[in-house]
Structure formats: C-alpha cells, structure tokens
Design a protein around this motif. Structure first.
Motif, PDB file in Angstrom:
ATOM      1  N   LEU A  37      62.045  51.993  19.259  1.00 41.05           N
ATOM      2  CA  LEU A  37      61.371  50.737  19.567  1.00 41.05           C
ATOM      3  C   LEU A  37      60.694  50.860  20.923  1.00 41.05           C
ATOM      4  N   THR A  57      63.569  41.274  20.553  1.00 40.53           N
ATOM      5  CA  THR A  57      63.429  42.350  19.569  1.00 40.53           C
ATOM      6  C   THR A  57      64.681  43.204  19.461  1.00 40.53           C
ATOM      7  N   GLU A  58      65.195  43.639  20.594  1.00 35.00           N
ATOM      8  CA  GLU A  58      66.365  44.514  20.596  1.00 35.00           C
ATOM      9  C   GLU A  58      67.548  43.854  19.901  1.00 35.00           C
ATOM     10  N   GLN A 102      69.321  45.117  16.373  1.00 34.81           N
ATOM     11  CA  GLN A 102      70.740  45.438  16.301  1.00 34.81           C
ATOM     12  C   GLN A 102      71.411  44.640  15.191  1.00 34.81           C
ATOM     13  N   TYR A 147      66.774  53.050  18.969  1.00 34.07           N
ATOM     14  CA  TYR A 147      66.662  53.574  20.332  1.00 34.07           C
ATOM     15  C   TYR A 147      65.447  52.940  21.004  1.00 34.07           C
ATOM     16  N   VAL A 148      65.652  52.408  22.210  1.00 30.88           N
ATOM     17  CA  VAL A 148      64.669  51.515  22.817  1.00 30.88           C
ATOM     18  C   VAL A 148      64.061  52.118  24.084  1.00 30.88           C
ATOM     19  N   ARG A 180      61.392  50.605  27.132  1.00 30.69           N
ATOM     20  CA  ARG A 180      60.684  49.422  27.630  1.00 30.69           C
ATOM     21  C   ARG A 180      59.490  49.860  28.474  1.00 30.69           C
ATOM     22  N   SER A 221      56.518  46.752  19.664  1.00 29.65           N
ATOM     23  CA  SER A 221      56.908  45.367  19.437  1.00 29.65           C
ATOM     24  C   SER A 221      56.110  44.372  20.281  1.00 29.65           C
TER      25      SER A 221
END
Length: 258
Positions: free
Chosen positions: A26, A35-36, A40, A51-52, A54, A92
């Motif tokens: 993401l 979003t996160e 989840q 896996y994020v 930012r 996102s």
C-alpha cells in the motif's frame, strides 16, 4: 560477572519461500487515518500480508496539491519490501488518481515494482461498479466542488451516467476521516438518486467501507467505496474468491478479466 557460553547452532533452519503466501503493498498518504485500518480488517490474513509505505502530502486537498505526489510514487513503491516481488501494489488516493491519471500512476509504480498489478481507487471503483451491474450511478465525495469536478469528468468520460453528484466541501483529509459513521449512512441515503443502480462514495479517508452493509440496507442498491473497491481488487488479485456478503454486495462478485 559470569561469562555466558554462546554456541552457534549446528545447522541452519529451513526457510520458507515467503513469510506469507501473498504480499500486497500500500502506498498511502502521510495524513491517512483510514486505509491501513480498512485493509487490516478486510484484507490481511494468515495467507495475505499488507505492507505499507507512506508518502509526503500536505493539505488542503486541491488538484494542485494532489499532483505534487506524482514524483514520489516511485520512491514510495521502492520502500515496500525492497527488491522483493509484490502480488499487488495499491496507491491509496482517489482524487489524486483522477488528477494524475491511472496510467501514469501505474507507470511510476512499475519502475520500482515491475510486473506487479497496480490498483488505484478509481480504476478499482470502475471495475467494481461494472461487477455489480451499474451504469447509472450517484456519487458522494467529501471534497470541494473544484476537486469533485475532475472526478465527475472521469466517470462520465468512461461512459457512466451520473444521476446525482453530492460533495461535502471539505479541504482537509484528516477531517474527512472524522466524518461519523452514522453521518455517512445518512449522507449516503440523501446522495442516492432513485434511478441510480449504485452509489459510489469517494475518498480513501472516508470510513464508508465500515458501514457498507448499513448503507446498502438503506438504499436497496449496491454501494462501492474507494477502500471497499481496492480491498476487493487486491483480494481477487491474490486469488481470494470467497463471497463475503457481510462486507457488501461487491465482495460477493468475481473480479472482471482484462
């Protein structure tokens, strides 16, 4: 002090190919509250890892500020499990996907993650609306009129008929994330034109995916939101085909090919 005898194991342990079978990356805004959490709840499992990364973003939400994210997309994608393949990468931000363009976002992400399917909220929403059989739609956004206009043009340009378009006039995505769930249900009911076949609620900050079942019960039609559409797309790209009606009508549909 006593000396501790530290011994090297006599053998290396067997390694799995991956810690989890599937990996979704993401790319989300630094200011994103929603979003996160949604991924989840709806996507992550013992088989699928989320896996994020930012990336920088500064309010207000305007077409000019949204465009500023384009140069950092490659770096954002590269920071997700560097040098390892992903099964999908999702960027996102719905309004930025309209302003930057789905194709340019895909091109940038594939510089860092070649071969990975790229998901945007706009492209996923289009696939989702088609999956539920909707061509006539109503749209609800939290944005200003200025930021909503390109989104109206995006959907009409792809052949959708927009019966009603409602925007809420927010400029800060952190406030958009604070719109109360009960208010989302009420606003959705007001935003839905009787002749529309589905309602699209835009913005990855808005907690619409949390109340999809309530909204659909109110309007009697499918609801597609940004995070619902991208979660559905990522699940289907990872081979998850189970019907999950508790997450809305869209989550009972297969992913269209092509």
């Amino acid at each position: 002090m006593n000396s501790v005898d530290i011994r090297l194991a006599g053998r290396k342990p067997r390694l799995d190919d991956r810690p989890l079978q599937k990996r979704i990356g993401l790319i989300i805004l630094a200011t994103d509250h929603t979003t996160e959490v949604d991924f989840q709840r709806m996507v992550a499992s013992e088989r699928i890892g989320v896996y994020v990364s930012r990336i920088p973003y500064a309010n207000p939400v305007t077409p000019e500020n949204l465009l500023k994210m384009q140069p950092v997309l490659v770096e954002g994608a590269a920071l997700i499990l560097p040098d390892e393949a992903l099964d999908a990468v999702m960027y996102s931000c719905t309004s930025a996907s309209v302003v930057i363009g789905d194709a340019r976002i895909e091109e940038a992400i594939r510089v860092a993650k070649p071969g990975a399917p790229v998901v945007t909220p706009t492209a996923a929403a289009v696939k989702g609306l088609k999956a539920v059989g909707a061509n006539r739609i109503s749209i609800l956004t939290p944005y200003t009129v200025e930021t909503s206009r390109p989104m109206a043009d995006y959907f009409t340009g792809l052949g959708f008929t927009i019966d009603r378009f409602t925007c809420l006039g927010f400029e800060d995505d952190r406030e958009m994330a604070r719109i109360a769930p009960d208010e989302i249900v009420s606003l959705a009911r007001e935003a839905m034109a009787p002749e529309s076949e589905a309602l699209f609620i835009s913005c990855t900050a808005v907690r619409a995916a949390q109340v999809v079942a309530r909204v659909e019960a109110e309007i009697g039609k499918p609801m597609v939101s940004s995070n619902l559409a991208t979660a559905w797309a990522c699940l289907r790209l990872c081979g998850e085909i189970a019907s999950r009606p508790d997450l809305g009508m869209l989550m009972t549909k297969p992913y269209p090919e092509g």
